[in-house]
Design a protein around this motif. Structure first.
Motif, PDB file in Angstrom:
ATOM      1  N   MET A  76       2.507  -5.779  -8.047  1.00  0.00           N
ATOM      2  CA  MET A  76       2.204  -4.875  -9.280  1.00  0.00           C
ATOM      3  C   MET A  76       0.958  -4.099  -9.441  1.00  0.00           C
ATOM      4  O   MET A  76       0.838  -3.117 -10.027  1.00  0.00           O
ATOM      5  N   LEU A  79       1.567  -1.084  -7.394  1.00  0.00           N
ATOM      6  CA  LEU A  79       2.654  -0.135  -8.204  1.00  0.00           C
ATOM      7  C   LEU A  79       1.677   0.616  -9.204  1.00  0.00           C
ATOM      8  O   LEU A  79       1.858   1.847  -9.431  1.00  0.00           O
ATOM      9  N   VAL A 131       9.144  -0.369 -22.568  1.00  0.00           N
ATOM     10  CA  VAL A 131      10.030  -0.898 -21.334  1.00  0.00           C
ATOM     11  C   VAL A 131      10.942  -2.026 -21.554  1.00  0.00           C
ATOM     12  O   VAL A 131      12.055  -2.094 -21.105  1.00  0.00           O
ATOM     13  N   THR A 135      15.030  -2.137 -21.622  1.00  0.00           N
ATOM     14  CA  THR A 135      16.041  -2.728 -20.554  1.00  0.00           C
ATOM     15  C   THR A 135      16.205  -4.032 -20.889  1.00  0.00           C
ATOM     16  O   THR A 135      17.311  -4.421 -20.292  1.00  0.00           O
ATOM     17  N   SER A 139      10.128  -7.802 -16.321  1.00  0.00           N
ATOM     18  CA  SER A 139      10.343  -6.953 -14.970  1.00  0.00           C
ATOM     19  C   SER A 139       8.887  -6.802 -14.359  1.00  0.00           C
ATOM     20  O   SER A 139       8.072  -6.501 -15.062  1.00  0.00           O
ATOM     21  N   TYR A 141       8.240  -3.918 -12.806  1.00  0.00           N
ATOM     22  CA  TYR A 141       7.992  -2.554 -13.193  1.00  0.00           C
ATOM     23  C   TYR A 141       7.252  -2.540 -14.536  1.00  0.00           C
ATOM     24  O   TYR A 141       6.404  -1.751 -14.560  1.00  0.00           O
ATOM     25  N   GLY A 144       3.871  -3.517 -13.678  1.00  0.00           N
ATOM     26  CA  GLY A 144       2.855  -2.721 -13.187  1.00  0.00           C
ATOM     27  C   GLY A 144       2.568  -1.371 -14.120  1.00  0.00           C
ATOM     28  O   GLY A 144       1.466  -0.960 -13.932  1.00  0.00           O
ATOM     29  N   ILE A 145       3.496  -0.981 -14.870  1.00  0.00           N
ATOM     30  CA  ILE A 145       3.129   0.010 -15.706  1.00  0.00           C
ATOM     31  C   ILE A 145       2.145  -0.405 -16.796  1.00  0.00           C
ATOM     32  O   ILE A 145       1.303   0.681 -16.945  1.00  0.00           O
ATOM     33  N   THR A 218       5.017  -8.648 -19.980  1.00  0.00           N
ATOM     34  CA  THR A 218       5.828  -7.448 -19.275  1.00  0.00           C
ATOM     35  C   THR A 218       6.557  -8.149 -18.212  1.00  0.00           C
ATOM     36  O   THR A 218       7.928  -8.186 -18.105  1.00  0.00           O
ATOM     37  N   ASP A 228      11.711  -8.050  -6.094  1.00  0.00           N
ATOM     38  CA  ASP A 228      12.544  -7.133  -6.784  1.00  0.00           C
ATOM     39  C   ASP A 228      11.808  -6.767  -7.922  1.00  0.00           C
ATOM     40  O   ASP A 228      11.741  -7.685  -8.882  1.00  0.00           O
ATOM     41  N   LEU A 229      11.169  -5.768  -8.007  1.00  0.00           N
ATOM     42  CA  LEU A 229      10.396  -5.358  -9.149  1.00  0.00           C
ATOM     43  C   LEU A 229      11.227  -5.109 -10.564  1.00  0.00           C
ATOM     44  O   LEU A 229      10.690  -5.181 -11.626  1.00  0.00           O
ATOM     45  N   ALA A 230      12.545  -5.169 -10.408  1.00  0.00           N
ATOM     46  CA  ALA A 230      13.648  -5.277 -11.640  1.00  0.00           C
ATOM     47  C   ALA A 230      13.783  -6.258 -12.159  1.00  0.00           C
ATOM     48  O   ALA A 230      14.329  -6.525 -13.257  1.00  0.00           O
TER      49      ALA A 230
END
Length: 283
Positions: A76, A79, A131, A135, A139, A141, A144-145, A218, A228-230
């Motif tokens: 993360m 990312l 996010v 979704t 996750s 992702y 990381g965001i 998050t 798996d970042l998802a």
């Protein structure tokens, strides 16, 4: 003359009082800082073991390690750096080189300062809405965001300041040779400010490495190994928080060990950043 002497003594007394209070406040702060750091290093060092880096986070009441949490945090942070560093450097370049004396530059700096001082939990809630809710699940992702939003304003501010410290003579000399402005920026200004920009990136990494609140909203956590970042992803700050609040001694030991590793990591980054600054100033 007597009045002037009296005023001078009065100012001296005020200066001594202010200096004494400032020294006491500094000493008190250093005592608590040393206490916290010493406790973390002492308890964390005692809990260190090879299993910490080779085994997964254990179920309640059992022994284990933090391997999946270390990998999750690393992914993360990478990312966040991948998202935040290019945008931050380009935005800082725009502020320093292309918006001088313009209202839009001041507006961007003002907004960046707000983002720089925004509580991380607010950023976590924002990314949750942006996010996670869209979704339908937590996750890596999203984590990381969220970290990228915290990372970004530090890099913008550092890049802006470092480029503005480059003497205008260097810009004028390069432009007078007919070199395009973008080449002046890439080949002259970036080379001159590279150490300072890299220092800002390292400091930003040190800041986001220990963020807990945005990751609770998050990435959340995952007891199992995953890259798996998802998917929901384990990470050191959240694991430390959860394990420290638990009633299990085994989890407390892992929390201390994780805090020890993160503290050493941040200290090394800070020392490295300071060494880069000193190297730049010595030139």
């Amino acid at each position: 003359m007597a009045r002037s002497s009296s005023l001078y003594r009065y100012r001296q007394i005020k200066s001594i009082i202010a200096l004494t209070l400032a020294t006491l406040a500094t000493g008190l702060g250093l005592v608590f800082l040393a206490w916290i750091l010493g406790s973390t290093l002492l308890n964390g060092f005692e809990a260190l073991s090879v299993k910490l880096f080779t085994e997964m986070t254990p179920p309640p009441g059992e022994d284990g390690g933090l391997a999946n949490a270390f990998v999750g945090s690393l992914l993360m942070v990478v990312l966040a750096v991948g998202l935040g560093a290019p945008i931050g450097i380009f935005a800082g370049t725009y502020l320093a080189e292309y918006s001088r004396g313009k209202l839009i530059g001041e507006v961007i700096r003002f907004v960046n300062d707000i983002l720089l001082s925004a509580p991380s939990i607010i950023i976590g809630l924002f990314v949750y809405e942006l996010v996670v809710r869209q979704t339908g699940h937590f996750s890596g992702y999203a984590g990381g965001i969220a970290l990228a939003f915290i990372f970004l304003p530090v890099v913008v501010r550092t890049t802006d300041e470092m480029l503005r410290l480059v003497p205008d003579v260097m810009r004028e000399a390069a432009l007078s040779l007919g070199i395009p402005r973008w080449k002046v920026t890439v080949n002259v200004l970036y080379k001159s400010a590279a150490t300072g920009i890299l220092t800002g990136v390292l400091l930003a990494v040190a800041r986001i490495s220990g963020e807990t609140a945005p990751l609770l909203f998050t990435a959340l956590n995952n007891q199992y190994w995953t890259t798996d970042l998802a998917e929901p992803m384990a990470n050191i700050p959240v694991v430390i928080f959860q394990y420290a609040m638990s009633p299990y001694d085994e989890w407390h030991a892992l929390a201390w060990a994780g805090a020890f590793v993160m503290t050493i990591f941040v200290l090394l980054l800070s020392i490295g950043s300071r060494a880069l600054i000193n190297r730049r100033n010595a030139r």
